[in-house]
Design a protein around this motif. Structure first.
Motif, mmCIF file in Angstrom:
data_model
loop_
_atom_site.group_PDB
_atom_site.id
_atom_site.type_symbol
_atom_site.label_atom_id
_atom_site.label_comp_id
_atom_site.label_asym_id
_atom_site.label_seq_id
_atom_site.Cartn_x
_atom_site.Cartn_y
_atom_site.Cartn_z
ATOM 1 N N TRP A 26 48.159 38.842 31.174
ATOM 2 C CA TRP A 26 48.294 39.812 32.260
ATOM 3 C C TRP A 26 47.557 41.133 31.997
ATOM 4 O O TRP A 26 47.056 41.745 32.954
ATOM 5 C CB TRP A 26 49.771 40.062 32.571
ATOM 6 C CG TRP A 26 50.530 40.807 31.498
ATOM 7 C CD1 TRP A 26 51.279 40.292 30.504
ATOM 8 C CD2 TRP A 26 50.598 42.228 31.355
ATOM 9 N NE1 TRP A 26 51.815 41.273 29.715
ATOM 10 C CE2 TRP A 26 51.412 42.483 30.219
ATOM 11 C CE3 TRP A 26 50.067 43.314 32.049
ATOM 12 C CZ2 TRP A 26 51.701 43.779 29.781
ATOM 13 C CZ3 TRP A 26 50.354 44.618 31.613
ATOM 14 C CH2 TRP A 26 51.162 44.830 30.489
ATOM 15 N N LEU A 29 44.039 40.482 33.065
ATOM 16 C CA LEU A 29 44.015 40.222 34.503
ATOM 17 C C LEU A 29 44.262 41.511 35.284
ATOM 18 O O LEU A 29 43.689 41.709 36.359
ATOM 19 C CB LEU A 29 45.070 39.175 34.867
ATOM 20 C CG LEU A 29 44.805 37.759 34.338
ATOM 21 C CD1 LEU A 29 45.979 36.838 34.673
ATOM 22 C CD2 LEU A 29 43.511 37.202 34.936
ATOM 23 N N ALA A 30 45.115 42.394 34.745
ATOM 24 C CA ALA A 30 45.339 43.686 35.402
ATOM 25 C C ALA A 30 44.058 44.516 35.402
ATOM 26 O O ALA A 30 43.731 45.192 36.398
ATOM 27 C CB ALA A 30 46.465 44.439 34.696
ATOM 28 N N THR A 33 41.811 43.085 38.005
ATOM 29 C CA THR A 33 42.278 43.452 39.345
ATOM 30 C C THR A 33 41.906 44.892 39.672
ATOM 31 O O THR A 33 41.491 45.195 40.801
ATOM 32 C CB THR A 33 43.804 43.265 39.429
ATOM 33 O OG1 THR A 33 44.131 41.909 39.097
ATOM 34 C CG2 THR A 33 44.309 43.588 40.820
ATOM 35 N N THR A 34 42.045 45.782 38.695
ATOM 36 C CA THR A 34 41.667 47.181 38.907
ATOM 37 C C THR A 34 40.184 47.306 39.238
ATOM 38 O O THR A 34 39.785 48.050 40.149
ATOM 39 C CB THR A 34 42.002 48.020 37.661
ATOM 40 O OG1 THR A 34 43.399 47.903 37.378
ATOM 41 C CG2 THR A 34 41.653 49.482 37.871
ATOM 42 N N ILE A 36 38.323 44.988 40.521
ATOM 43 C CA ILE A 36 38.097 44.371 41.828
ATOM 44 C C ILE A 36 38.457 45.334 42.955
ATOM 45 O O ILE A 36 37.710 45.488 43.932
ATOM 46 C CB ILE A 36 38.909 43.072 41.940
ATOM 47 C CG1 ILE A 36 38.310 41.992 41.044
ATOM 48 C CG2 ILE A 36 38.957 42.583 43.384
ATOM 49 C CD1 ILE A 36 39.167 40.759 40.917
ATOM 50 N N VAL A 37 39.616 45.988 42.821
ATOM 51 C CA VAL A 37 40.043 46.936 43.853
ATOM 52 C C VAL A 37 39.040 48.081 43.975
ATOM 53 O O VAL A 37 38.643 48.468 45.087
ATOM 54 C CB VAL A 37 41.450 47.472 43.531
ATOM 55 C CG1 VAL A 37 41.823 48.606 44.467
ATOM 56 C CG2 VAL A 37 42.476 46.354 43.627
ATOM 57 N N GLN A 87 33.805 42.206 35.756
ATOM 58 C CA GLN A 87 34.813 41.279 36.282
ATOM 59 C C GLN A 87 34.538 39.856 35.814
ATOM 60 O O GLN A 87 35.439 39.151 35.361
ATOM 61 C CB GLN A 87 34.792 41.351 37.811
ATOM 62 C CG GLN A 87 35.591 40.264 38.493
ATOM 63 C CD GLN A 87 35.286 40.189 39.980
ATOM 64 O OE1 GLN A 87 34.977 41.196 40.605
ATOM 65 N NE2 GLN A 87 35.368 39.001 40.540
ATOM 66 N N THR A 146 41.024 35.838 39.859
ATOM 67 C CA THR A 146 40.099 36.909 40.250
ATOM 68 C C THR A 146 39.590 36.715 41.674
ATOM 69 O O THR A 146 39.383 37.698 42.392
ATOM 70 C CB THR A 146 38.912 36.955 39.284
ATOM 71 O OG1 THR A 146 38.294 35.659 39.226
ATOM 72 C CG2 THR A 146 39.361 37.341 37.894
ATOM 73 N N ALA A 149 42.357 37.943 44.003
ATOM 74 C CA ALA A 149 42.430 39.412 44.003
ATOM 75 C C ALA A 149 41.224 40.028 44.707
ATOM 76 O O ALA A 149 41.356 40.941 45.525
ATOM 77 C CB ALA A 149 42.534 39.921 42.564
ATOM 78 N N SER A 150 40.040 39.498 44.393
ATOM 79 C CA SER A 150 38.819 40.058 44.976
ATOM 80 C C SER A 150 38.771 39.853 46.479
ATOM 81 O O SER A 150 38.545 40.797 47.250
ATOM 82 C CB SER A 150 37.600 39.413 44.312
ATOM 83 O OG SER A 150 36.410 39.862 44.913
ATOM 84 N N THR A 153 41.675 41.784 48.363
ATOM 85 C CA THR A 153 41.416 43.227 48.423
ATOM 86 C C THR A 153 40.299 43.544 49.411
ATOM 87 O O THR A 153 40.414 44.462 50.235
ATOM 88 C CB THR A 153 41.040 43.757 47.030
ATOM 89 O OG1 THR A 153 42.079 43.427 46.106
ATOM 90 C CG2 THR A 153 40.835 45.256 47.062
#
Length: 583
Positions: A26, A29-30, A33-34, A36-37, A87, A146, A149-150, A153
């Motif tokens: 995680w 992955l966090a 995600t950050t 990606i956002v 990423q 990913t 999330a991508s 978002t």
């Protein structure tokens, strides 16, 4: 225990269990995600910059503003590219770690299975699950989290931006959703079914290769003249794989073609809507261009999310096959609270009312066996084929556990010992010797990796195989070939004896170690076995009674039970079944 087969559908797997593979990772992955956002939010600036260029900078000839806006477009592209590289790197690293752990977990768990599992399961099927099935999951494991999330978002940010520009046109753009969802669900179900069939066919293909192209398989096919039939069988399996692969690929192509038509129609509908009342005259050209740019950006992540759903659904068949193996119960395992044998190990072996029935059989292989083998003494088991002799040997080395009763060493139940401790206590030399496709030295060190060259040579000399080894082209570094087929049966047996000598076990089991050898070779191997047995508790199983007549105890077995017991002379004197075997 029910053993999985290639023809049987694996049980369903929950998404929660698949998600559990990602849980240990995680933090990475966090971070992804950050990234990606940040990348998605930054990308949303592009349509608004474009609108300002069209509606302000170009019509008003504001060169400075135009330069800043263009620089902004380039800057967004650069940062987005850098974020994309980061990423990809982190996501791929996470995916590969998960794949590595899955491979190791499956391999380790299969090594803990009892021999009965491997006698009922095709070797090619096992190889296929470790290589083909886990390999087939790689793309999903690497990119699923990913991608979700991508795309999510990006879709949310794009939808918000489109609402800000024009809520009316946004509603028009949503016309694509119902057909897209409908088609994605149909493709997902179809691909899942095809994937399961494809992996089972791949397993069958692996079995054909493993059985036909091993050294034993090739020899058998040449002797029996089955080469053409095997080729036809392989070609049939390969042709079925071609058909399944085509079906899997085409299952998504017609969906893609349909969605492309819909996507091409939506911008046209948007332009039409912008020119019809009440929208006519209310939208600037820059807003319309920016909106259509966002609209294309919205459809891409939407389709990405639907594609992930399709890939995940089809991959659930692979996850099911892998978890099916991971869920196999371990029949012969380490105890929860293991004990350690006092040192030095004396080697006092006892069977106390032991019975055993092979899985899937109704008739016991042995029943009510009681044996007492004092330290350093020798026990010989004789009897007809199928009398239970080899089952006794398998229980001593704990290839199986007794169905009833117990087996002890120095008073401790074998099931109370760790398996790694037991292999240092009990050594076994069987009739069939398995050699690795490696050098002679590596084969000998397989039993004891830390053995020095001097210890390896000592064991070879004791097993009377040193002279043969040094006469090889590269001596101890000569590769033995697949399963040791470059050596004769007697040479392989003596290498196996040397390998067991290196471990130096206090209890030795010899399961018909010379029954397949000619008389002269048997004498050489027998001398090596006598060297190996010196000072150890020895259990010998033999058909040739000449090899066991000097044993301290001779036990005659019949139909899984002890028929007679005594020394050679005493058994001859009573004129029972043993006496008939000697005539």
């Amino acid at each position: 225990m029910e053993v999985p087969t290639a023809a049987k559908q694996a049980p369903e797997v929950s998404l929660r269990r698949v998600g559990g593979l990602l849980a240990p990772h995680w933090p990475r992955l966090a971070a992804v995600t950050t990234i990606i956002v940040a990348s998605s939010l930054l990308g949303m600036a592009t349509p608004f910059l474009l609108r300002e260029i069209i509606d302000r900078a170009l019509p008003r000839q504001e060169v400075t503003l135009l330069a800043w806006l263009v620089a902004g477009l380039v800057g967004v592209a650069i940062f987005t590219a850098v974020f994309g590289l980061l990423q990809t790197w982190i996501a791929t690293a996470v995916g590969q770690r998960i794949m590595h752990q899955l491979r190791v977990d499956v391999f380790t768990h299969l090594h803990r299975q009892s021999v009965s599992f491997f006698t009922r399961t095709r070797a090619g099927e096992i190889q296929s699950r470790i290589t083909n099935d886990i390999g087939g999951m790689q793309a999903v494991v690497t990119s699923t989290a990913t991608s979700i999330a991508s795309n999510l978002t990006t879709a949310v940010a794009t939808a918000v931006a489109m609402l800000v520009l024009s809520w009316q046109l946004f509603l028009v753009s949503l016309l694509v959703l119902p057909p897209a969802l409908f088609l994605a669900r149909r493709v997902a179900r179809l691909r899942k079914e095809i994937t399961a069939k494809r992996q089972r066919e791949l397993a069958d293909l692996n079995v054909i290769v493993e059985e036909s192209l091993s050294i034993s398989g090739v020899q058998l096919s040449k002797i029996m003249g089955t080469g053409p039939a095997l080729t036809e069988r392989f070609a049939g399996s390969s042709a079925r794989l071609v058909d399944l692969e085509l079906r899997a690929q085409m299952a998504g192509r017609w969906r893609g073609a349909t969605m492309n038509i819909i996507f091409a129609a939506i911008p046209a509908i948007i332009y039409l809507s912008a020119g019809l009342p009440p929208a006519a005259g209310q939208l600037t050209i820059g807003t319309l261009v920016a909106f259509t740019s966002l609209q294309s950006r919205l459809f891409q992540p939407m389709m990405g999310l639907l594609g992930v759903g399709v890939s995940l659904a089809s991959s659930m068949a692979l996850f099911a096959r892998i978890f099916e193996y991971l869920d196999l119960p371990v029949e012969v395992d380490d105890p929860v609270l293991p004990v350690r044998l006092p040192k030095p190990v004396r080697g006092h072996l006892r069977f106390e009312n032991v019975s055993f029935t092979y899985p899937g059989n109704d008739v016991p292989a042995i029943s009510g066996i009681n044996l007492d083998v004092p330290p350093g003494s020798s026990l010989a088991l004789v009897g007809e084929t199928g009398s239970g002799k080899s089952t006794v040997a398998a229980l001593i080395v704990r290839l199986y556990d007794p169905s009833a009763g117990r087996i002890t060493v120095d008073g401790f139940d074998l099931r109370a010992l760790r398996l790694n401790e037991l292999v240092g206590v009990v050594g076994m030399v069987g009739q069939e010797t398995y050699l690795l496709h490696a050098s002679v030295r590596e084969n000998l060190r397989y039993a004891r990796p830390d053995a020095s060259d001097e210890q390896v040579e000592w064991a070879a000399r004791a097993a009377q195989v040193h002279d043969m080894i040094v006469a090889l082209p590269k001596g101890y570094d000569t590769v033995v070939g697949s399963r040791g087929h470059r050596f004769s049966g007697g040479e392989k047996q003596r290498i196996a004896i040397a390998r067991t000598l290196l471990r130096d076990p206090p209890i030795l089991v010899l399961d018909e170690a010379t029954s397949a050898l000619d008389n002269s070779t048997e004498r050489a191997v027998q001398r090596a076995l006598e060297e190996l047995a010196r000072g150890r508790t020895t259990v010998t199983i033999a058909h040739r009674l000449s090899t066991v007549r000097n044993a301290d105890q001779i036990v005659v077995m019949r139909d899984g039970r002890i028929l007679e017991a005594g020394t050679h002379d005493s058994l001859i004197s009573i004129g029972g079944f043993y006496a008939t075997l000697t005539t």
